[in-house]
Design a protein around this motif. Structure first.
Motif, short mmCIF file in Angstrom:
data_model
loop_
_atom_site.label_atom_id
_atom_site.label_comp_id
_atom_site.label_asym_id
_atom_site.label_seq_id
_atom_site.Cartn_x
_atom_site.Cartn_y
_atom_site.Cartn_z
N GLY A 52 -20.48 -4.39 24.06
CA GLY A 52 -21.09 -3.63 25.13
C GLY A 52 -22.54 -3.32 24.82
N PRO A 53 -23.20 -2.53 25.64
CA PRO A 53 -22.68 -1.86 26.84
C PRO A 53 -22.63 -2.79 28.04
N SER A 96 -19.85 3.07 29.75
CA SER A 96 -20.95 2.94 28.79
C SER A 96 -22.33 3.18 29.43
N TRP A 97 -22.44 2.97 30.74
CA TRP A 97 -23.64 3.40 31.49
C TRP A 97 -23.32 4.81 31.97
N VAL A 132 -20.16 0.04 22.97
CA VAL A 132 -18.86 0.69 22.78
C VAL A 132 -18.25 0.30 21.43
N LEU A 142 -27.05 4.55 27.47
CA LEU A 142 -26.50 3.22 27.70
C LEU A 142 -26.31 2.59 26.33
N GLN A 143 -25.14 2.85 25.75
CA GLN A 143 -24.91 2.52 24.35
C GLN A 143 -23.71 1.58 24.18
N LEU A 163 -16.22 0.21 28.61
CA LEU A 163 -17.39 -0.48 29.14
C LEU A 163 -17.83 0.11 30.47
#
Length: 444
Positions: A200-201, A165-166, A189, A186-187, A162
């Motif tokens: 997430g993200p 993730s950005w 997880v 920005l996807q 996480l």
């Protein structure tokens, strides 16, 4: 003289000190537990002493001796450190957070937010919890050890995923074009473990150090060593002798190496409980005045440690020649220290005031004694640094910073200034953002 420099951290909790009855000391405001300004003062003093981090243990339950002993816990680690972060600029913050009862997304969000807010100074002491009182507060049973540690592995991996993730290049912030972020970076997880999961993200950008630094703490059980070896960059140890320190540090470094990491990327910290005073006698008197009758209650434990009978009514007499000849170190790792102090001819009260049954090695007396202890351990490779639990915070932190730190600097083993602006830099550990590909999926 050595090129390698030791690292110092300061433990903070209820605003009084590490000694029993510290809240009753005349220089302590008994309301400090609810007074953030007190811990801010101590943090600023530690920063003046170039400490790398504050360490916040956490026990989110009421202890059995609260009626007379006080809370002995910080009111809330993350809120307190948020306040401290705005009153400091270089010192780092290592807060304890249990993987046993919190969800990974909560940890990921709270710690990364603190990391961004403090400009890259946050760390997470990731622990498991086996205390029934804490478990009861969360309305859950205490899980079996293997389950607790499996959940910890899953939690840490999800948290790190996480955090990453950005992606570092995700934030566009182009006011002219109207593009705020590159959404492809920005996807989710989408991690699902046996015990915890998260989609997430996490919508928090990287800090100046990328993401928080992970710590581990406790005794070197195989489960904890496996966890620390794979994820931790700092290890808060429980050791009482140089031999124990060297052995535990070697185990921690070996665990990192077995996980495919550089052993220098995990720093081992031994505890020390300092009482800085002009002389040993004055330091003991300071401690005795605060500890009071609690010393008498410790006599049976001291007797068991040394394997001799000790009369509580003879607190102000040294052990007899007969007692000393029959005394021997027990299996308690502190017993050898207690026997050494007893053989120096101190009274029973003074032996106990030396802190021989405290949670960590205690040094009482002038700055040079403290510096000698730290230097001996450091140069013996029993520790990369120390986390301090001063007897009384109100004047004990300043005394250490003003008297001991200059001696360590003069001896060439402690830095005269911060290496960098982030916790990761000041610990001297490797950069990391997101999951560490060397250790993902290696948990037992």
């Amino acid at each position: 003289m050595t090129e390698k420099k030791l690292i110092l951290g300061l433990a903070l909790h209820d605003g009084s000190g590490a000694l029993n009855n510290a809240w009753r000391a005349p220089q302590v405001n008994p309301e400090n537990y609810a007074n953030f300004e007190a811990n801010i003062r101590y943090a600023q003093a530690a920063e003046r002493g170039k400490f790398a981090f504050l360490f916040i243990p956490d026990f989110p339950a009421v202890r059995g001796d609260i009626e007379h002993g006080g809370v002995r816990n910080i009111i809330d680690p993350m809120i307190a450190l948020t306040a401290i972060s705005q009153a400091t600029s270089r010192i780092g913050f290592v807060a304890t957070g249990s993987t046993s009862f919190q969800e990974p997304f909560n940890h990921a969000r709270q710690f990364k937010a603190l990391d961004v807010l403090s400009h890259g100074r946050a760390g997470w002491n990731a622990v498991t919890t086996s205390d029934p009182a804490v478990a009861a507060n969360y309305g859950k049973p205490v899980a079996e050890r293997s389950e607790r540690y499996q959940r910890a592995h899953e939690s840490i991996q999800i948290v790190q995923a996480l955090w990453g993730s950005w992606q570092k290049e995700a934030w566009i912030k182009n006011q002219a074009s109207g593009q705020y972020i590159d959404s492809s970076k920005l996807q989710p997880v989408n991690l699902q473990g046996k015990y915890v999961a998260s989609r997430g993200p996490l919508a928090i950008p990287p800090s100046e150090q990328g993401q928080p630094v992970i710590f581990s703490s406790g005794g070197p059980s195989p489960h904890l060593l496996a966890l620390a070896g794979r994820y931790a960059s700092g290890f808060i140890g429980e050791v009482w002798t140089i031999e124990d320190g060297r052995a535990q540090r070697a185990m921690v470094r070996r665990a990192a190496e077995e996980a495919g990491r550089d052993p220098d990327d995990i720093k081992f910290f031994a505890g020390i409980m300092p009482t800085v005073a002009p002389s040993v006698r004055e330091g003991l008197d300071r401690r005795i005045s605060i500890l009071g009758d609690t010393l008498k209650a410790q006599v049976p434990q001291l007797a068991n440690m040394l394997g001799v009978q000790i009369d509580r009514r003879r607190l102000d007499e040294p052990l007899t020649t007969e007692q000393l000849s029959g005394a021997y170190p027990s299996r308690d790792p502190r017993s050898g220290i207690a026997l050494d102090v007893a053989r120096q001819g101190w009274t029973v009260r003074d032996i106990l005031a030396h802190g021989v049954i405290d949670y960590h090695p205690t040094v009482v007396g002038p700055a040079a004694l403290h510096a000698d202890h730290i230097q001996e351990w450091f140069e013996a490779e029993a520790a990369d640094g120390f986390w301090l639990s001063p007897d009384i915070f109100e004047d004990g932190v300043d005394a250490f910073v003003d008297e001991v730190v200059p001696v360590l600097q003069q001896r060439g083993i402690y830095p005269s200034d911060y290496i960098g602006t982030t916790l990761r830099e000041n610990l001297g550990v490797a950069e990391q953002y997101g999951l560490d590909p060397r250790v993902v999926g290696t948990e037992d």
